[in-house]
Design a protein around this motif. Structure first.
Motif, PDB file in Angstrom:
ATOM      1  N   GLU A 193     -11.213  -5.019   0.110  1.00 50.05           N
ATOM      2  CA  GLU A 193     -11.783  -4.660   1.543  1.00 50.05           C
ATOM      3  C   GLU A 193     -10.508  -5.015   2.553  1.00 50.05           C
ATOM      4  N   GLY A 194     -11.061  -4.773   3.880  1.00 51.90           N
ATOM      5  CA  GLY A 194     -10.114  -5.068   4.824  1.00 51.90           C
ATOM      6  C   GLY A 194      -8.687  -4.260   4.984  1.00 51.90           C
ATOM      7  N   PRO A 195      -8.641  -3.298   4.568  1.00 51.61           N
ATOM      8  CA  PRO A 195      -7.271  -2.491   4.720  1.00 51.61           C
ATOM      9  C   PRO A 195      -6.684  -2.607   6.226  1.00 51.61           C
ATOM     10  N   ASN A 196      -5.671  -2.899   6.313  1.00 52.81           N
ATOM     11  CA  ASN A 196      -4.794  -2.774   7.721  1.00 52.81           C
ATOM     12  C   ASN A 196      -3.331  -2.127   7.553  1.00 52.81           C
ATOM     13  N   VAL A 197      -3.171  -0.919   8.473  1.00 52.44           N
ATOM     14  CA  VAL A 197      -1.841  -0.358   8.211  1.00 52.44           C
ATOM     15  C   VAL A 197      -1.103  -0.719   9.409  1.00 52.44           C
ATOM     16  N   PHE A 198       0.198  -0.662   9.154  1.00 57.83           N
ATOM     17  CA  PHE A 198       1.158  -1.159  10.275  1.00 57.83           C
ATOM     18  C   PHE A 198       2.519  -0.521   9.870  1.00 57.83           C
ATOM     19  N   ARG A 199       3.480  -0.296  11.028  1.00 56.86           N
ATOM     20  CA  ARG A 199       4.832   0.260  10.649  1.00 56.86           C
ATOM     21  C   ARG A 199       5.704  -0.828  10.886  1.00 56.86           C
ATOM     22  N   PHE A 200       6.677  -1.222   9.866  1.00 54.18           N
ATOM     23  CA  PHE A 200       7.727  -1.923   9.925  1.00 54.18           C
ATOM     24  C   PHE A 200       8.951  -2.153   9.149  1.00 54.18           C
ATOM     25  N   LYS A 201      10.045  -2.080   9.731  1.00 57.12           N
ATOM     26  CA  LYS A 201      11.345  -2.004   9.098  1.00 57.12           C
ATOM     27  C   LYS A 201      11.369  -0.726   8.422  1.00 57.12           C
ATOM     28  N   GLY A 202      11.184   0.461   8.922  1.00 52.75           N
ATOM     29  CA  GLY A 202      11.266   1.846   8.498  1.00 52.75           C
ATOM     30  C   GLY A 202      10.370   2.261   7.373  1.00 52.75           C
ATOM     31  N   PHE A 203       9.093   1.427   7.039  1.00 53.25           N
ATOM     32  CA  PHE A 203       8.144   1.862   6.176  1.00 53.25           C
ATOM     33  C   PHE A 203       6.864   1.777   6.823  1.00 53.25           C
ATOM     34  N   TRP A 205       3.204   0.151   5.977  1.00 52.12           N
ATOM     35  CA  TRP A 205       2.590  -0.789   5.243  1.00 52.12           C
ATOM     36  C   TRP A 205       0.964  -0.842   5.096  1.00 52.12           C
ATOM     37  N   MET A 206       0.558  -1.187   3.978  1.00 51.67           N
ATOM     38  CA  MET A 206      -0.855  -1.446   4.053  1.00 51.67           C
ATOM     39  C   MET A 206      -1.162  -2.714   3.233  1.00 51.67           C
ATOM     40  N   ILE A 207      -1.974  -3.458   3.871  1.00 54.39           N
ATOM     41  CA  ILE A 207      -2.242  -4.934   3.162  1.00 54.39           C
ATOM     42  C   ILE A 207      -3.861  -4.687   2.971  1.00 54.39           C
ATOM     43  N   ILE A 208      -4.362  -5.260   1.920  1.00 53.90           N
ATOM     44  CA  ILE A 208      -5.767  -5.263   1.599  1.00 53.90           C
ATOM     45  C   ILE A 208      -6.238  -6.967   1.310  1.00 53.90           C
ATOM     46  N   ASP A 209      -7.542  -6.978   1.543  1.00 51.77           N
ATOM     47  CA  ASP A 209      -8.109  -8.303   1.122  1.00 51.77           C
ATOM     48  C   ASP A 209      -8.548  -8.175  -0.205  1.00 51.77           C
ATOM     49  N   THR A 210      -7.786  -8.956  -1.038  1.00 48.54           N
ATOM     50  CA  THR A 210      -8.212  -8.836  -2.582  1.00 48.54           C
ATOM     51  C   THR A 210      -9.149  -9.825  -2.929  1.00 48.54           C
ATOM     52  N   TRP A 211      -9.420 -10.921  -1.819  1.00 54.77           N
ATOM     53  CA  TRP A 211     -10.278 -12.067  -1.927  1.00 54.77           C
ATOM     54  C   TRP A 211      -9.412 -13.245  -2.571  1.00 54.77           C
ATOM     55  N   LYS A 212      -8.439 -12.885  -3.022  1.00 50.55           N
ATOM     56  CA  LYS A 212      -7.462 -13.855  -3.675  1.00 50.55           C
ATOM     57  C   LYS A 212      -6.013 -13.773  -2.816  1.00 50.55           C
ATOM     58  N   GLY A 213      -5.934 -13.324  -1.786  1.00 51.98           N
ATOM     59  CA  GLY A 213      -4.933 -13.076  -0.831  1.00 51.98           C
ATOM     60  C   GLY A 213      -4.614 -11.724  -0.566  1.00 51.98           C
ATOM     61  N   GLN A 214      -3.730 -11.208   0.105  1.00 46.82           N
ATOM     62  CA  GLN A 214      -3.423  -9.904   0.559  1.00 46.82           C
ATOM     63  C   GLN A 214      -2.508  -9.032  -0.344  1.00 46.82           C
ATOM     64  N   GLY A 215      -3.101  -7.809  -0.985  1.00 45.78           N
ATOM     65  CA  GLY A 215      -2.276  -7.012  -1.725  1.00 45.78           C
ATOM     66  C   GLY A 215      -1.498  -6.122  -0.827  1.00 45.78           C
ATOM     67  N   VAL A 216      -0.263  -5.933  -1.163  1.00 46.86           N
ATOM     68  CA  VAL A 216       0.682  -5.189  -0.101  1.00 46.86           C
ATOM     69  C   VAL A 216       1.020  -3.710  -0.753  1.00 46.86           C
ATOM     70  N   TYR A 217       1.016  -2.584  -0.094  1.00 48.16           N
ATOM     71  CA  TYR A 217       1.555  -1.371  -0.392  1.00 48.16           C
ATOM     72  C   TYR A 217       2.578  -0.835   0.637  1.00 48.16           C
ATOM     73  N   ARG A 218       3.436   0.107   0.291  1.00 45.40           N
ATOM     74  CA  ARG A 218       4.246   0.485   1.153  1.00 45.40           C
ATOM     75  C   ARG A 218       4.369   2.122   0.901  1.00 45.40           C
ATOM     76  N   SER A 219       4.603   2.757   2.106  1.00 47.08           N
ATOM     77  CA  SER A 219       4.830   4.268   2.142  1.00 47.08           C
ATOM     78  C   SER A 219       5.645   4.484   2.925  1.00 47.08           C
ATOM     79  N   LYS A 220       6.249   5.897   2.953  1.00 48.67           N
ATOM     80  CA  LYS A 220       7.121   6.763   3.703  1.00 48.67           C
ATOM     81  C   LYS A 220       6.396   7.378   4.701  1.00 48.67           C
ATOM     82  N   ASP A 221       5.118   7.951   4.287  1.00 51.60           N
ATOM     83  CA  ASP A 221       4.366   8.997   4.805  1.00 51.60           C
ATOM     84  C   ASP A 221       2.835   8.493   5.397  1.00 51.60           C
TER      85      ASP A 221
END
Length: 308
Positions: A193-203, A205-221
């Motif tokens: 749950e809880g997706p959060n998208v932002f742009r930082f350092k040229g990418f 990023w999406m973080i998601i709440d996995t209920w055991k911390g935040q999972g991180v994803y990276r994207s160019k587009d």
């Protein structure tokens, strides 16, 4: 104002002590930073999940660059039907001198999870007075946790959790922040749950709440996402920063990024188990960095910051 040393916790709600799901936004009228958050009723003992429902949106403001937040009350005037109802996880963006808020909504104060949830859209000029625009047409009747970010094509993406579709992240797109179309599945690996998208350092990023911390994803587009590392999955040691970091918001300014999240510090083994310690929550802020294409967050780092 000038940079000051980070302190922990950043904020605790003085009424119910259940601040969660924060969003950080600059108030252009008051010239202050605002945090608006789910105002869980942590100090209320209930037989089920009523303490998580029936919630208002709490407001705290800072005039010292985001170091000291003062409780200001709740957002009023959001009711769209009679009775005590539930507001969760606000997302607020500012475009063309208008604040747009997308907030999760549940009718009533349920004792269980098995109820419809929808995302409502409001607008405001000052963050206090809100006009109801409507309910977003999404991929099911149980959608929560909106996040909005501009896409490379100039449109806006709105990401959210679809609980009917295995609690995966979906996205809709809009050209004007009013009309959203074409729900598509984005992350389907596992429930979260809880997706959060932002742009930082040229990418992107999406973080998601996995209920055991935040999972991180990276994207160019901001459309195709690559799974990276996890953050906030190892407990911190500063005051109230114990356990996992939950449902977060990220503020990016120039070459800096700061993550706002909440903890359940009373859920560690050494704390006496009682309903209040299990339910209370604290808001925290930490610094994000990028190293070798991975997002990092050191919960023990001592750093200076000022929100600008």
């Amino acid at each position: 104002m000038s940079k000051q040393l980070v302190h922990s916790p950043l904020f605790r709600d003085p009424i119910y002590d259940g601040a969660a799901d924060p969003v950080i936004i600059w108030n252009h009228i008051e010239k202050q930073w605002w945090m608006i958050y789910t105002n869980r009723r942590a100090n209320v003992k209930t037989t089920g999940f009523e303490w998580i429902h029936g919630t208002d949106l709490g407001v705290a403001s800072s005039n010292d660059g985001g170091h000291t937040f003062v409780y200001r009350g709740i957002l009023e005037g959001l009711a769209i039907e009679p009775g005590r109802n539930t507001f969760w996880a606000p997302e607020i963006v500012y475009e063309k001198e208008v604040y747009h808020m997308y907030v999760s909504y549940v009718v009533g104060v349920p004792s269980t999870w098995n109820f419809e949830r929808h995302i409502l859209h409001y607008t405001s000029k000052n963050l206090w007075d809100w006009e109801y625009i409507g309910r977003l047409p999404l991929s099911s009747n149980r959608c929560i946790d909106a996040c909005v970010h501009k896409l490379p094509n100039g449109n806006y993406g709105l990401w959210y959790k679809d609980e009917v579709n295995e609690s995966h992240t979906y996205m809709v797109e809009s050209s004007d922040l009013y009309e959203f179309h074409n729900p598509i599945a984005v992350l389907e690996e596992f429930a979260h749950e809880g997706p959060n998208v932002f742009r930082f350092k040229g990418f992107y990023w999406m973080i998601i709440d996995t209920w055991k911390g935040q999972g991180v994803y990276r994207s160019k587009d901001a459309m195709t996402w690559i799974r990276c590392n996890d953050i906030l999955s190892e407990t911190g040691n500063k005051e109230d920063d114990y356990g996992f970091g939950y449902h977060a918001d990220v503020h990016v300014q120039e070459d800096e990024a700061y993550i706002f999240y909440f903890t359940h510090p009373g859920r560690i083994p050494c704390v006496e188990e009682n309903f209040y310690e299990q339910q209370r929550s604290s808001l925290q802020i930490r610094r994000l960095t990028v190293n070798n294409g991975e997002l990092s967050c050191d919960r023990e780092e001592e750093f200076m910051y000022e929100l600008i």
